[in-house]
Scaffold this active site. Structure first.
Site, PDB file in Angstrom:
ATOM      1  CG  ASP A  16      -1.728   1.209   1.402  1.00 11.28           C
ATOM      2  OD1 ASP A  16      -2.341   1.636   0.418  1.00 11.28           O
ATOM      3  OD2 ASP A  16      -1.761   1.771   2.516  1.00 11.28           O
ATOM      4  CG  LEU A  17       1.612   5.777  -1.714  1.00 14.96           C
ATOM      5  CD1 LEU A  17       3.098   5.581  -2.003  1.00 14.96           C
ATOM      6  CD2 LEU A  17       0.976   6.644  -2.807  1.00 14.96           C
ATOM      7  CG  ASP A  18      -1.555   7.625   0.629  1.00 12.54           C
ATOM      8  OD1 ASP A  18      -0.646   8.459   0.488  1.00 12.54           O
ATOM      9  OD2 ASP A  18      -2.431   7.429  -0.229  1.00 12.54           O
ATOM     10  CB  THR A  64       0.445  11.007   2.168  1.00 10.72           C
ATOM     11  OG1 THR A  64      -0.009   9.663   2.214  1.00 10.72           O
ATOM     12  CG2 THR A  64       1.633  11.123   1.247  1.00 10.72           C
ATOM     13  CE  LYS A 109      -3.808   6.457   9.530  1.00 10.47           C
ATOM     14  NZ  LYS A 109      -3.179   5.799  10.672  1.00 10.47           N
ATOM     15  N   GLY A 110      -7.156   4.815   3.838  1.00 15.75           N
ATOM     16  CA  GLY A 110      -7.479   3.761   2.878  1.00 15.75           C
ATOM     17  C   GLY A 110      -8.773   4.003   2.109  1.00 15.75           C
ATOM     18  NE  ARG A 115      -8.538  12.662  -5.011  1.00 16.57           N
ATOM     19  CZ  ARG A 115      -7.987  12.849  -6.202  1.00 16.57           C
ATOM     20  NH1 ARG A 115      -8.510  13.707  -7.063  1.00 16.57           N
ATOM     21  NH2 ARG A 115      -6.893  12.174  -6.545  1.00 16.57           N
ATOM     22  CB  SER A 135      -2.025   2.952  -3.691  1.00 16.26           C
ATOM     23  OG  SER A 135      -2.508   4.190  -3.227  1.00 16.26           O
ATOM     24  CB  ALA A 136      -7.326   3.876  -2.432  1.00 16.67           C
ATOM     25  CB  SER A 137      -3.291   7.416  -3.798  1.00 16.85           C
ATOM     26  OG  SER A 137      -2.906   8.674  -4.304  1.00 16.85           O
ATOM     27  CE  LYS A 180      -5.820  -0.791  -1.112  1.00 18.25           C
ATOM     28  NZ  LYS A 180      -4.657  -0.123  -0.543  1.00 18.25           N
ATOM     29  CD  GLU A 204      -3.699  -1.661   2.844  1.00 14.44           C
ATOM     30  OE1 GLU A 204      -3.806  -0.872   3.806  1.00 14.44           O
ATOM     31  OE2 GLU A 204      -3.989  -1.341   1.689  1.00 14.44           O
ATOM     32  CG  ASP A 205      -1.942   2.460   6.458  1.00 15.15           C
ATOM     33  OD1 ASP A 205      -2.260   2.119   5.301  1.00 15.15           O
ATOM     34  OD2 ASP A 205      -2.184   3.589   6.924  1.00 15.15           O
TER      35      ASP A 205
END
Ligand code: BG6
Ligand code: MG
Length: 217
Positions: free
Chosen positions: A8-10, A16, A44-45, A48, A113-115, A144, A168-169
């Site tokens: 995952d990214l963020d 971020t 988180k996750g 937008r 990632s969702a971003s 997700k 994942e966070d």
């Protein structure tokens, strides 16, 4: 035979959440909505669009689609102003060491990632070259906890789901990894991420013995 390691990214590679918070706060303030750090945890996750709906819900604010679209653009423009200034030192501790170890050992690496800002962020902090595949918010239709993002990533790497490992966070991300029948590794609070198969506070707690166990599984 390599395994697929999907990040995952963020909140996993970079922190971020603070920038998302600052950008959302401007919108919330303008609408008279109290938006705290605790509220930010709810995002988180989360995509937008869904994030905006959650914030509007906090203030019981109803809005037209036109207004929502405008705020989504404004939020992202503001967010990007923070992103352009990101540097290598904003990579979370231990991440580069783990990426380097996996690369040196012939493993496949992907982003899930969702971003929609994933590529510029990876580029800014100088880790884009580690990734054999990137699946982000521009590529998937189901957010997700749907497993789509991780299944697509494994598919692009040519690795079966049961030979894939996800870092994942977010709770929804752990659920997505589990739904994909992948190994799920929670990065962050183990109580919050109790559905993960393994838990670590951060990547400094992940040693090469553990990584080697995953590689040999
Ligand atoms: C996720 C973040 O990775 O991406 C969420 O955890 C964010 O907080 C989501 O809303 C979408 O990101 P972006 O960059 O497309 O607005
Ligand atoms: Mg995350």
């Amino acid at each position: 035979n390599p395994k697929a390691f999907i990040f995952d990214l963020d909140g996993v590679i970079v922190d971020t959440a603070k920038y998302h918070y600052l950008a959302w706060q401007k919108i919330a303030n303008r609408l008279g909505i109290d938006f705290t750090h605790e509220h930010n945890e709810l995002l988180k996750g989360v995509s937008r669009i869904r994030s905006l709906d959650i914030i509007l819900g906090l203030g019981n604010v109803e809005a037209s689609q036109e207004d929502k679209d405008k705020w989504l653009v404004e939020k992202n423009e503001d967010y990007l102003n923070y992103i352009v200034n990101m540097k290598e030192d904003e990579i979370l501790p231990g991440v580069v060491r783990v990426l380097q170890y996996l690369k040196d050992n012939g493993q496949k690496i992907a982003l899930g990632s969702a971003s929609k800002n994933a590529r510029p962020i990876l580029e800014k902090v100088g880790v884009l070259h580690f990734f054999d595949a990137i699946v982000d918010g521009n590529d998937v239709t189901n957010a997700k906890p749907d497993p789509e993002v991780f299944l697509r990533a494994a598919q692009l790497l040519g690795i079966p789901a049961d030979k894939s490992i996800v870092f994942e966070d977010a709770v929804a991300g752990i659920q997505a990894a589990n739904a994909a029948k992948m190994v799920s590794i929670g990065i962050g609070d183990a109580t919050t991420l109790n559905e993960a198969q393994y838990n670590f506070n951060d990547f400094t707690e992940i040693n090469t013995d553990f990584l080697q166990t995953l590689v040999n599984k």
